[in-house]
Design an enzyme around this catalytic site. Structure first.
Site, mmCIF file in Angstrom:
data_model
loop_
_atom_site.group_PDB
_atom_site.id
_atom_site.type_symbol
_atom_site.label_atom_id
_atom_site.label_comp_id
_atom_site.label_asym_id
_atom_site.label_seq_id
_atom_site.Cartn_x
_atom_site.Cartn_y
_atom_site.Cartn_z
ATOM 1 N N ASP A 193 -58.584 42.092 16.471
ATOM 2 C CA ASP A 193 -57.421 43.718 16.543
ATOM 3 C C ASP A 193 -58.047 43.348 18.188
ATOM 4 O OD1 ASP A 193 -56.157 45.817 17.364
ATOM 5 O OD2 ASP A 193 -57.661 47.176 16.328
ATOM 6 N N GLU B 98 -55.455 40.463 22.355
ATOM 7 C CA GLU B 98 -54.155 39.755 23.305
ATOM 8 C C GLU B 98 -54.728 37.973 24.205
ATOM 9 O OE1 GLU B 98 -53.287 42.375 20.738
ATOM 10 O OE2 GLU B 98 -54.480 42.806 22.319
ATOM 11 N N ASP C 236 -50.175 49.739 16.093
ATOM 12 C CA ASP C 236 -50.004 50.522 16.067
ATOM 13 C C ASP C 236 -48.598 50.935 16.078
ATOM 14 O OD1 ASP C 236 -52.623 49.962 16.379
ATOM 15 O OD2 ASP C 236 -52.791 50.394 17.931
#
Length: 786
Positions: A443, A446, A522
Site C-alpha cells: 500500500d 505510488e 479506495d
C-alpha cells in the site's frame, strides 16, 4: 507558496490534526525547496521533427532508417511484435520487458517503399515508414491498423530531457481500452488520461483520474483487427483519445486519434497485432508471465482497517465459522503495527500473533500483512538503522536523505531501483514470515508522502539509482511500486522457496503481473463505485494484469444492504474476492446486513468455493497464455460492434458469462449474449445468441450463464474435483481445459483437454492426450440436457 497553498496549509493545521498537519506543511515546503534547487529550470526550447529520409542500414528484423534530424530503429520480433525507437533508442534498458526481449524475426525484410519511404515486411505484419517519419502498421493483407504521424520533440536549449509528442490515427470504428487502472472504463471515451501514479487521497468514483496504477498500454479494437500499443517510457505523460465517427455510408469517416505527450524519456514503442488472445499472449511473452497465486488466494478474503486487536480478529473469524461461511484469508492493516512502523507488531494488541496465525492456518485461513514502503526516520528503529547501513534511502541532489510524511510520521523511502536495496528489503520479509503471515499487501507505494499542498509524493528532483544509470524521480516515480513488488517477490522466493509468493500492490506499472496483482484502492461506497470496480478489473486484465479485484462494499461509508449484496455477488466472480473498508466506515461482515443478505451472501460464497478449480485453471492459463480470467464480452468476437460497447457484462474464462446487477432496485436485467447457445446456470433455461435477453436478477442471484459445450472443473460435495459439462447443441461439440493443481508449489501440472459430444440423447465426454483418447479421471455431471 502561493495564496492557495497558504489556505490549504491553514485548513490542514486547523482540522484537529495539528501534529500531522504541521508535518505535512513542513514536508510540502521542503519538497518545494528541494525541487527549486534540484530541478533544471525550463528555459527556451527548440522544436524538432525527424526531417526527410537520408539513408538506411538493414539489420536483423528490420533496420535503421536515418532522417536529417533523427534516426528510427524498426525491428519485427520473431513472435510478430513490432518495436520502433527514435533517436537510436533500443528495447533496453526497460522496466517492462522480461529478460532482454524477443529475438528479431530473421525473415523480416527492409525494402524501399513508394514516395521515398521504406517498409519492413514480415509474416504477420508490415511496417511502412514514410519519407517524413510517419509509421504505419498494417495487416499482412494490407489493411492499416494504426498510423503514427511524425513525432515532435521540444529540447531545452541548454540541454536536458526533451519532451515529446506523438499523434496517431486509427480506424473510425476503433474503441480504446487499457491505460492501467481507470475507473471510467473499461472502454475509454474521448478525453485526456494522465500517466502518473497518483493517490487521490480520498475514496474515488468514476470521474477520478489518474489513480494509483497507470500504464502507457492501450488495446485498440476495430473491425480490421485488434492491436496493443505500448509506449515504453516511465515519465509523466498524458494520453488524449478521440473516437472516430463513421460517415453513415457517405464515405466521409473521421479517423479515431490518440495523442501521447511525455515530459521526457525515450520515444519508443511496441505494437502487437492479431486476435485479443494472440495480442495478450505476445504481451505476456514480452513483459513476463503472470505470477501464479496459491489456491487459498483465489478464495474469499476479509479485511478491514481497524480490526484493532487479536480479540476482534478472533470474533470476526468465529462469526464466519459459526455461520458456516467459507473464509480463506484475513488481512491486517496498519493498525496492527507498533506505532505504524513497518515490519513491527503491536505486542499489546497482538501479543501472540504467530500462535494466532498457526491456529488460523489449521482452520484453512491465512493471514495477510499490509506493507508500506515508508520507514520511520528514527534512531533505534531497526528497519531504519539497517537501511541506513546499506545506503538504502532516496537522496536529493545534494546527497541528503529525502524525508516525507507517512502514517509512521517523518519517514524516509527506500530506492527500489537499486539491486542492493531490493535485496535488503526482500530480506525484511523474514520477520513477516516469522509472525505467521502468508501473503502481502503493498500500500501507499505510488509512493505517497502526505503533503499540505502540491503533489503527495517525493520531490521530482529526488535522485534514484535506476539500475546504475542514475536519474531523478520524474523517471522513477511510475516504476517505484513495480520495483518494490520485485524486491518482495524475489525475497520471498529466497525465504520460502517451496511456496508460491502471494502479493498484490496498490500501484505498479507494465510488468507488475510478474510479481503479483493489484486491487482497486479506495473505491467510494455507492453504486457508481460498484460500476467502477468492474471497469478497473476489466481494464487491468487487458493491460496484462489478470489478478485484481475491488474493496467489496466500498472503502468508505456504509453501503445499504442491497448495495453490499450486489457488490458481494460481483466480487464472487472476480479474481481477488475481498471485503474491505476504512477506519471510519461501517461494518463489512455479511451478517451485519440482515438475515436475507446473509443467506444470499452464503450462496455466493459457496459458489465461489465450488468454482475454485475453475479459478485455479484460469490462473494457470493466464500464466501460460496471458489471457485474463475476466474478459470483455467481445473477447472471442472483437468484430462484433454491439459487444464492443457492452460494459456491464463479462466472460469468466471461456465457459461462463456473468451479468452483475449494477443499479439499485433492479430485479431483472437485460443481458447481451455473444453468438452461440447459453444456459442459465440456475434454471438451465436455454438462450440463443447473438441476442439481448431479459433475465431474472432477484436479490438471491445475479445472472450467470454457461456456454453450451463448456467443460468446467468444479469442487464436488466431497471436496474432490469433478467436471460440470453443459450439453452441446445438437450436431455440435464442446470442450474445456482443466489444470489440476494441489494449490501451492512450483510443479507444472499438465493441461488436460476434454471434448464433449452429443450421441443420441446423451453427452459423452472424453479426455484427449498425445497418446490417445481416454475416459475422464473425474466424475462427470451433465447439465442442460433436454
Amino acid at each position: 507558496m502561493d495564496g492557495r497553498d497558504l489556505v490549504r496549509s491553514v485548513s490542514v493545521v486547523g482540522a484537529g490534526r495539528a501534529a500531522r498537519g504541521l508535518r505535512t506543511v513542513r514536508a510540502a515546503w521542503r519538497r518545494k525547496r528541494i525541487d527549486a534547487a534540484g530541478l533544471p529550470r525550463r528555459g527556451p526550447e527548440r522544436a524538432r521533427v525527424p526531417g526527410q529520409v537520408q539513408g538506411v542500414e538493414p539489420g536483423p528484423g528490420g533496420g535503421l532508417i536515418r532522417f536529417s534530424r533523427s534516426e528510427l530503429r524498426v525491428v519485427v520480433a520473431a513472435n510478430g511484435a513490432v518495436f520502433w525507437g527514435w533517436d537510436g533508442a533500443g528495447p533496453q534498458p526497460s522496466y517492462a520487458l522480461a529478460g532482454s526481449g524477443p529475438e528479431p524475426d530473421p525473415r523480416a525484410v527492409l525494402e524501399p517503399d513508394k514516395d521515398g519511404g521504406w517498409r519492413v515486411v514480415a509474416e504477420r505484419v508490415t511496417v511502412v515508414v514514410s519519407r517524413h517519419g510517419a509509421v504505419q502498421v498494417c495487416t499482412p493483407g494490407g489493411v492499416t491498423l494504426r498510423r503514427d504521424l511524425p513525432p515532435r520533440w521540444w529540447e531545452p536549449v541548454g540541454g536536458g530531457a526533451a519532451r515529446w509528442m506523438q499523434r496517431s490515427e486509427v480506424a473510425a470504428d476503433a474503441r480504446f481500452f487499457g491505460l492501467g487502472g481507470r475507473a471510467s472504463g473499461p472502454r475509454l471515451r474521448d478525453g485526456a488520461y494522465r500517466l502518473w501514479n497518483t493517490d487521490p487521497g480520498r475514496a474515488f468514483g468514476p470521474g477520478e483520474d489518474p489513480l494509483y496504477l497507470t500504464m502507457p498500454v492501450q488495446l485498440v479494437v476495430a473491425d480490421a483487427g485488434t492491436h496493443l500499443v505500448f509506449h515504453d517510457t516511465t515519465w509523466d505523460g498524458t494520453v488524449v483519445l478521440r473516437e472516430g465517427e463513421e460517415g453513415a455510408g457517405s464515405g466521409h469517416d473521421r479517423a479515431g486519434s490518440c495523442e501521447v505527450r511525455m515530459a521526457g524519456g525515450p520515444l519508443r514503442c511496441w505494437v502487437m497485432v492479431g486476435t485479443p488472445a494472440r495480442v495478450l499472449l505476445t504481451w505476456a511473452a514480452l513483459t513476463g508471465p503472470p505470477a501464479l497465486p496459491p489456491a487459498w488466494a483465489l478464495g474469499h478474503h476479509h479485511a478491514r482497517w481497524g480490526f484493532g486487536s487479536e480479540q476482534e480478529l478472533r470474533r470476526i473469524v468465529a462469526g464466519y465459522q459459526e455461520r458456516g461461511l467459507p473464509l480463506d484469508a484475513v488481512h491486517l492493516d496498519i493498525d496492527h503495527y507498533d506505532e505504524h512502523r513497518v515490519f513491527t507488531v503491536d505486542q499489546e494488541r497482538f501479543p501472540k500473533l504467530p500462535v494466532l496465525a498457526e491456529e488460523l492456518r489449521r482452520d484453512g485461513i491465512r493471514l495477510v500483512s499490509i506493507v508500506d514502503p515508508a520507514v520511520r526516520a528514527e534512531p533505534g528503529n531497526p528497519v531504519y538503522e539497517s537501511g541506513a547501513a546499506v545506503d538504502a534511502f532516496v537522496r536529493d541532489g545534494r546527497g541528503r536523505t529525502v524525508e516525507g510524511v507517512a502514517w509512521a510520521g517523518d519517514s524516509v523511502f527506500p530506492d527500489f531501483t537499486h539491486a542492493r536495496v531490493r535485496e535488503w528489503w526482500g530480506g525484511l520479509y523474514e520477520e513477516r514470515l516469522g509472525q505467521g503471515f502468508a501473503g502481502f499487501w503493498h500500500d501507499m507505494n505510488e509512493p505517497t508522502s502526505f503533503s499540505a499542498f502540491g503533489e503527495s509524493t517525493l520531490p521530482r528532483s529526488a535522485r534514484h539509482a535506476l539500475e546504475g544509470r542514475g536519474g531523478d524521480h520524474r523517471e522513477a516515480h511510475n516504476v517505484y511500486a513495480l520495483c518494490m513488488a520485485r524486491a518482495a517477490y524475489e525475497g520471498l522466493r529466497e525465504l520460502a522457496p517451496r511456496e508460491r509468493p502471494f502479493l498484490f500492490s496498490r500501484s505498479g506499472w507494465a510488468g507488475l503481473q510478474r510479481y503479483g496483482g493489484t486491487w482497486s484502492g479506495d473505491v467510494a461506497t455507492g453504486w457508481p463505485g460498484l460500476r467502477a470496480s468492474l471497469s478497473l478489473v476489466l481494464g487491468l486484465g487487458l493491460c496484462g494484469v489478470p489478478y485484481s479485484g475491488p474493496d467489496v462494499g466500498g472503502f468508505d461509508g456504509s453501503p445499504s444492504p442491497e448495495l453490499y449484496l450486489r457488490w458481494f455477488q460481483l466480487g464472487a466472480y472476480l479474481p481477488l474476492f475481498r471485503t474491505h473498508a476504512g477506519l471510519q466506515a461501517g461494518r463489512r461482515e455479511p451478517w451485519e446486513f440482515g438475515d436475507e443478505v446473509l443467506e444470499h451472501a452464503r450462496v455466493a460464497l459457496l459458489e465461489r468455493r465450488r468454482l475454485l478449480p475453475y479459478f485455479l485453471t484460469l490462473a494457470h492459463l493466464a500464466r501460460r497464455t496471458g489471457a485474463p480470467y475476466v474478459r470483455p464480452l467481445w473477447w472471442g468476437a472483437p468484430e462484433d460492434r454491439a459487444l464492443r460497447d457492452c460494459e456491464d457484462t463479462f466472460l469468466l474464462g471461456d465457459g461462463l458469462l456473468v451479468a452483475p446487477v449494477l443499479d439499485p432496485g433492479a430485479r431483472r436485467r437485460t443481458v447481451r449474449l455473444p453468438r452461440g447457445r447459453w444456459y442459465d446456470t440456475v434454471t438451465e433455461e436455454v438462450h440463443e445468441g447473438p441476442a439481448q435477453v431479459v433475465l431474472d436478477a432477484s436479490l438471491s442471484r445475479i445472472p450467470v450463464l454457461a456456454r453450451a459445450g463448456a467443460v468446467i472443473p468444479v469442487r464436488g460435495t466431497d471436496g474432490r474435483l469433478e467436471l460440470e459439462v453443459w450439453a452441446p447443441a445438437r450436431g455440435r461439440t464442446g470442450g474445456g481445459l482443466v489444470v489440476p493443481d494441489a494449490g501451492d508449489g512450483w510443479d507444472e501440472p499438465e493441461i488436460e483437454r476434454y471434448v464433449a459430444r452429443r450421441q443420441g440423447g446423451r453427452v459423452v465426454v472424453t479426455r484427449h492426450r498425445e497418446d490417445g483418447v481416454a475416459e475422464p479421471p473425474y466424475p462427470v455431471r451433465v447439465r442442460g440436457l433436454s
